[in-house]
Motif scaffolding. Structure first.
Motif, PDB file in Angstrom:
ATOM      1  N   ILE A  94       0.834  -1.190   0.000  1.00  0.00           N
ATOM      2  CA  ILE A  94       0.000   0.000   0.000  1.00  0.00           C
ATOM      3  C   ILE A  94       0.874   1.246   0.000  1.00  0.00           C
ATOM      4  O   ILE A  94       2.009   1.231   0.498  1.00  0.00           O
ATOM      5  CB  ILE A  94      -0.942  -0.012   1.243  1.00  0.00           C
ATOM      6  N   LEU A  98      -2.872   6.070   0.122  1.00  0.00           N
ATOM      7  CA  LEU A  98      -4.006   5.156   0.266  1.00  0.00           C
ATOM      8  C   LEU A  98      -4.145   4.699   1.709  1.00  0.00           C
ATOM      9  O   LEU A  98      -5.261   4.541   2.219  1.00  0.00           O
ATOM     10  CB  LEU A  98      -3.828   3.957  -0.661  1.00  0.00           C
ATOM     11  N   GLU A 101      -5.809   7.486   3.528  1.00  0.00           N
ATOM     12  CA  GLU A 101      -7.199   7.611   3.064  1.00  0.00           C
ATOM     13  C   GLU A 101      -8.089   6.550   3.705  1.00  0.00           C
ATOM     14  O   GLU A 101      -9.205   6.839   4.163  1.00  0.00           O
ATOM     15  CB  GLU A 101      -7.227   7.484   1.539  1.00  0.00           C
ATOM     16  N   HIS A 166     -10.399  -2.295  -1.544  1.00  0.00           N
ATOM     17  CA  HIS A 166      -9.213  -1.773  -2.233  1.00  0.00           C
ATOM     18  C   HIS A 166      -8.264  -2.900  -2.671  1.00  0.00           C
ATOM     19  O   HIS A 166      -7.090  -2.644  -2.969  1.00  0.00           O
ATOM     20  CB  HIS A 166      -8.467  -0.788  -1.327  1.00  0.00           C
TER      21      HIS A 166
END
Length: 459
Positions: A94, A98, A101, A166
């Motif tokens: 990651i 992100l 977020e 995700h």
């Protein structure tokens, strides 16, 4: 199991400001100098340092003041002043953007518009992770957040859902927290419970051509495995233990499917095509038999020992460390775990041999005598210090300093011996238990009845 998408929540009772400052620490939330330099070289438009700290229902810069104001308004400044939570992701999976977020989105879904939350993404370690500092007092009602077990499960479920959205890795079978000492021992490859189980399973797979033979090899190593095909998770436990461990907890290579696959690969290396994991097959058994080494000699000339020294020699023999030609390996899990403390046992047996300590009472008497000697040496050194303060002769000062150093060296040795003697008393019950477990494991592996007679070392 790789630690990915992990979560945890715990209460903060001492200092809210300290927790807020830790979470928003710029050293942890700002890109490193090296990363900034690399980014500057690649794109001059992105040279500004970015701080991944966001306030939910509060301002990140004044989070402590706003949280403290809410608590004072409702008179809730005592007890659990806040809750500290974290969310960690798989290394290299990651980006910081992100990660932050997802952390902000998780805070909004978990605490909505009722609680103040500071979300900070830390970049100082190899694994990106979010910290959440949650004010325990509701902004509108003054009611404190009920951080029970249900709240934790909700927090983890929301985190897993966001990770799945995700396309990030989510732990399917999460395990409990590992103690810090065990975690680093496993990381360093020391003989912990799980490491010994992994090593035994690897050994069993290398010498097995079916699940039935795998069960047999594991039993010869002192482990009982349950590989029933109807079971969802296969288990393993020591022959002296009633507590089983699900094999998948040992890692991805120890699940039901992985073990079957590894046995099949090993089986086919010998040229056999058809594999049925649960049935015997006609194979050349000499391909799987380990080589045996026979010792030719006599024990008649060995000196007869007794007392604590004999117990330690027996203990070292069962561990497979004495004598040098001893190639046996202990069967019990308890005895193999004791390998981690081999240096400690070596110091103990050296003291027992040098000081001729036969029983635990002798050890206690040795400790009492050592205490007296330590006090005498301390008094003598104090006298030397007093003489040094009043002495002006250089030659005499050298003699006094040498006497002082000798006293210090002797004190260091006496205190070391006393510490070792205290560990002998502390470890003696555990040593007896380990010896009993090892003998029982050997008897069970050989199909004998357990020996209930107690080994006597003292004469």
């Amino acid at each position: 199991m790789t630690a990915v998408a992990t979560t945890k929540i715990w209460a903060v009772k001492d200092n809210l400001e300290r927790t807020v400052n830790y979470a928003a620490n710029p050293e942890k939330t700002v890109d490193s100098d090296l990363k900034k330099a690399l980014r500057y070289a690649g794109d001059e438009a992105k040279t500004e340092s970015r701080c991944y700290v966001t306030g939910v229902n509060c301002n990140a810069e004044t989070a402590f003041e706003e949280m403290n104001a809410v608590q004072e308004r409702f008179g809730k400044t005592g007890g659990n002043v806040a809750y500290h939570a974290y969310q960690s992701f798989k290394t290299g999976e990651i980006t910081p953007e992100l990660c932050h977020e997802i952390g902000v989105e998780l805070a909004k879904k978990m605490w909505g518009n009722e609680y103040q939350v500071l979300v900070a993404t830390h970049l100082n370690t190899g694994t990106l992770h979010n910290h959440f500092v949650v004010c325990s007092t509701n902004m509108w009602t003054g009611k404190k957040f009920n951080c029970n077990e249900g709240a934790y499960w909700k927090f983890r479920a929301l985190s897993d859902k966001l990770c799945a959205e995700h396309n990030l890795t989510v732990i399917k079978n999460p395990s409990g927290k590992t103690p810090r000492s065990i975690y680093f021992a496993e990381k360093n490859g020391e003989p912990t419970t799980f490491n010994l189980m992994r090593k035994a399973i690897d050994f069993g797979i290398e010498r097995s051509y079916s699940i039935s033979s795998f069960d047999r090899v594991m039993k010869n190593q002192g482990f009982i495995v349950n590989t029933n095909p109807r079971r969802r998770y296969w288990t393993i436990c020591s022959v002296n233990s009633n507590k089983s461990v699900r094999m998948y907890r040992l890692g991805d290579e120890y699940t039901n499917e992985a073990i079957l696959r590894r046995i099949k690969i090993h089986y086919q290396q010998y040229g056999y095509k058809h594999f049925d994991g649960y049935q015997y097959s006609r194979v050349r058994m000499r391909d799987f038999r380990p080589k045996k080494i026979r010792y030719r000699g006599s024990f008649k000339l060995l000196k007869c020992f007794s007392g604590l020294y004999a117990k330690y020699l027996h203990y070292m023999f069962l561990m497979g460390k004495l004598p040098r030609w001893n190639q046996r390996k202990p069967l019990s899990l308890e005895m193999r775990e004791a390998w981690r403390h081999l240096d400690r046992f070596s110091r103990q047996v050296t003291l027992v041999s040098n000081k001729k300590l036969q029983t635990i009472d002798d050890v206690k008497s040795f400790i009492a005598d050592t205490d007296k000697e330590i006090n005498e040496v301390i008094e003598l050194r104090e006298k030397v210090y007093n003489k040094l303060r009043r002495c002006d002769d250089d030659d005499r000062i050298k003699e006094l300093k040498k006497s002082r150093d000798d006293c210090t060296t002797l004190l260091r040795q006496l205190r070391r011996e006393k510490k070792i003697a205290l560990t002998i008393i502390e470890d003696e019950p555990k040593i007896n238990e380990n010896i009993s477990c090892e003998i029982q494991a050997q008897n069970l592996a050989r199909g004998r009845k357990p020996n209930t007679r107690k080994k006597v070392y003292e004469r």
